[in-house]
Scaffold this motif. Structure first.
Motif, PDB file in Angstrom:
ATOM      1  N   VAL A  83      36.115  20.450  29.028  1.00  0.00           N
ATOM      2  CA  VAL A  83      35.348  21.528  28.398  1.00  0.00           C
ATOM      3  C   VAL A  83      34.582  22.297  29.469  1.00  0.00           C
ATOM      4  O   VAL A  83      33.932  21.712  30.340  1.00  0.00           O
ATOM      5  CB  VAL A  83      34.366  20.981  27.351  1.00  0.00           C
ATOM      6  N   THR A  84      34.683  23.621  29.403  1.00  0.00           N
ATOM      7  CA  THR A  84      33.895  24.492  30.261  1.00  0.00           C
ATOM      8  C   THR A  84      33.015  25.362  29.371  1.00  0.00           C
ATOM      9  O   THR A  84      33.466  25.837  28.323  1.00  0.00           O
ATOM     10  CB  THR A  84      34.793  25.357  31.170  1.00  0.00           C
ATOM     11  N   VAL A  85      31.768  25.551  29.757  1.00  0.00           N
ATOM     12  CA  VAL A  85      30.823  26.278  28.906  1.00  0.00           C
ATOM     13  C   VAL A  85      30.376  27.576  29.565  1.00  0.00           C
ATOM     14  O   VAL A  85      30.322  27.688  30.783  1.00  0.00           O
ATOM     15  CB  VAL A  85      29.572  25.432  28.564  1.00  0.00           C
ATOM     16  N   ASP A  86      30.078  28.526  28.720  1.00  0.00           N
ATOM     17  CA  ASP A  86      29.467  29.769  29.181  1.00  0.00           C
ATOM     18  C   ASP A  86      27.972  29.500  29.320  1.00  0.00           C
ATOM     19  O   ASP A  86      27.246  29.454  28.332  1.00  0.00           O
ATOM     20  CB  ASP A  86      29.739  30.874  28.160  1.00  0.00           C
ATOM     21  N   ALA A  87      27.533  29.300  30.556  1.00  0.00           N
ATOM     22  CA  ALA A  87      26.124  28.998  30.818  1.00  0.00           C
ATOM     23  C   ALA A  87      25.327  30.244  31.159  1.00  0.00           C
ATOM     24  O   ALA A  87      24.244  30.150  31.749  1.00  0.00           O
ATOM     25  CB  ALA A  87      26.011  27.968  31.941  1.00  0.00           C
ATOM     26  N   GLU A  88      25.865  31.412  30.819  1.00  0.00           N
ATOM     27  CA  GLU A  88      25.201  32.700  31.040  1.00  0.00           C
ATOM     28  C   GLU A  88      24.728  32.817  32.490  1.00  0.00           C
ATOM     29  O   GLU A  88      25.521  32.619  33.409  1.00  0.00           O
ATOM     30  CB  GLU A  88      24.106  32.893  30.002  1.00  0.00           C
ATOM     31  N   ALA A  89      23.469  33.106  32.740  1.00  0.00           N
ATOM     32  CA  ALA A  89      22.984  33.247  34.117  1.00  0.00           C
ATOM     33  C   ALA A  89      22.253  31.996  34.604  1.00  0.00           C
ATOM     34  O   ALA A  89      21.540  32.030  35.608  1.00  0.00           O
ATOM     35  CB  ALA A  89      22.072  34.469  34.235  1.00  0.00           C
ATOM     36  N   GLY A  90      22.412  30.895  33.869  1.00  0.00           N
ATOM     37  CA  GLY A  90      21.805  29.636  34.301  1.00  0.00           C
ATOM     38  C   GLY A  90      20.444  29.364  33.727  1.00  0.00           C
ATOM     39  O   GLY A  90      19.814  28.347  34.060  1.00  0.00           O
ATOM     40  N   TYR A  91      19.931  30.260  32.866  1.00  0.00           N
ATOM     41  CA  TYR A  91      18.675  30.032  32.146  1.00  0.00           C
ATOM     42  C   TYR A  91      17.486  29.774  33.067  1.00  0.00           C
ATOM     43  O   TYR A  91      16.531  29.088  32.677  1.00  0.00           O
ATOM     44  CB  TYR A  91      18.837  28.881  31.151  1.00  0.00           C
ATOM     45  N   GLY A  92      17.532  30.317  34.262  1.00  0.00           N
ATOM     46  CA  GLY A  92      16.405  30.161  35.186  1.00  0.00           C
ATOM     47  C   GLY A  92      16.275  28.779  35.788  1.00  0.00           C
ATOM     48  O   GLY A  92      15.271  28.481  36.439  1.00  0.00           O
TER      49      GLY A  92
END
Length: 255
Positions: A83-92
């Motif tokens: 599974v690979t996830v969309d972690a957006e910009a890493g949430y800071g």
């Protein structure tokens, strides 16, 4: 999952980028993930837009990371494929925290984008490359070679890259991210065949494309794209079907 099993899944996911086109119909919950895995797809990918929508938040890090990761964890627990996830910009998060939290929920890959959702616009490419290098280092220290899909947002209108400069800027950024340790580069929003062909040639690494009327799966294969994802396409289709079915109850057209 043990470190050894996570490593094996990460290695498998990385290998899937070097053979036949890796097709990823993005999911948003355990049920959609199970459908994709049972259908025979060798890996599962989430879509942040779809998960955020399901949770009642806007996309672009509008949802708390804890809720996004909890949903992704339920996806990972529902299937046996990587599974690979969309972690957006890493949430800071700092790189090691991000890697640790991803591995805690049982995922072995992630999308990381170069949009600054707090300040707006694109992150400085050098700064993003350094951050990605730190993510790679943290994953190596954890003993799991996390598969990093570095998203380049130069084709997204809000980021202000003039149309005539998008190809060159995407190649510049993508090469920096590749050299920092990204396994794949994702120039999101590319719709023209000629543009994508130029990017595949210029980036010289696995490239993630998006399917469209012009960029069919056959065309993407011909261009040498490594993987294709669909973002919230199937989530929106499912919700549209549900909406139509519900409305039909009011009009009396449902059987």
């Amino acid at each position: 999952m043990t470190t050894e099993s996570l490593k094996a899944q990460a290695d498998l996911l990385r290998d899937l980028h070097t053979g036949e086109l890796l097709v990823l119909p993005n999911v948003w919950d355990a049920t959609s993930a199970s459908i994709v895995a049972t259908a025979g797809f060798p890996a599962v990918a989430t879509a942040s837009n779809a998960i955020a929508g399901m949770l009642g938040y806007p996309d672009g890090e509008g949802a708390p990371w804890s809720e996004m990761f909890a949903a992704a964890g339920r996806v990972a627990r529902s299937v046996t494929v990587p599974v690979t996830v969309d972690a957006e910009a890493g949430y800071g998060m700092e790189p090691r925290e991000l890697v640790d939290r991803l591995l805690e929920i049982g995922v072995v890959g992630c999308n990381l984008e170069d949009t600054d959702h707090r300040a707006g616009g694109l992150v400085d490419a050098g700064k993003q490359a350094a951050w990605l290098a730190s993510v790679r280092e943290a994953a190596d220290e954890a003993g799991v070679p996390l598969v990093v899909n570095a998203r380049v947002d130069t084709f997204l209108p809000p980021n202000g890259v003039p149309e005539g400069q998008r190809i060159a800027e995407t190649v510049r950024r993508g090469r920096l991210y590749r050299d920092a340790g990204a396994d794949c580069v994702y120039p999101i929003g590319v719709r023209a065949r000629a543009d994508l062909a130029e990017l595949v040639a210029g980036l010289e690494c696995p490239v993630n494309g998006n399917a469209s009327d012009e960029l069919t799966l056959d065309v993407l294969r011909e261009l040498g794209v490594a993987r294709v994802s669909y973002g919230p396409t199937f989530y929106r289709s499912a919700m549209a079907g549900f909406e139509n079915a519900v409305k039909s109850l009011l009009t009396g057209s449902a059987s």
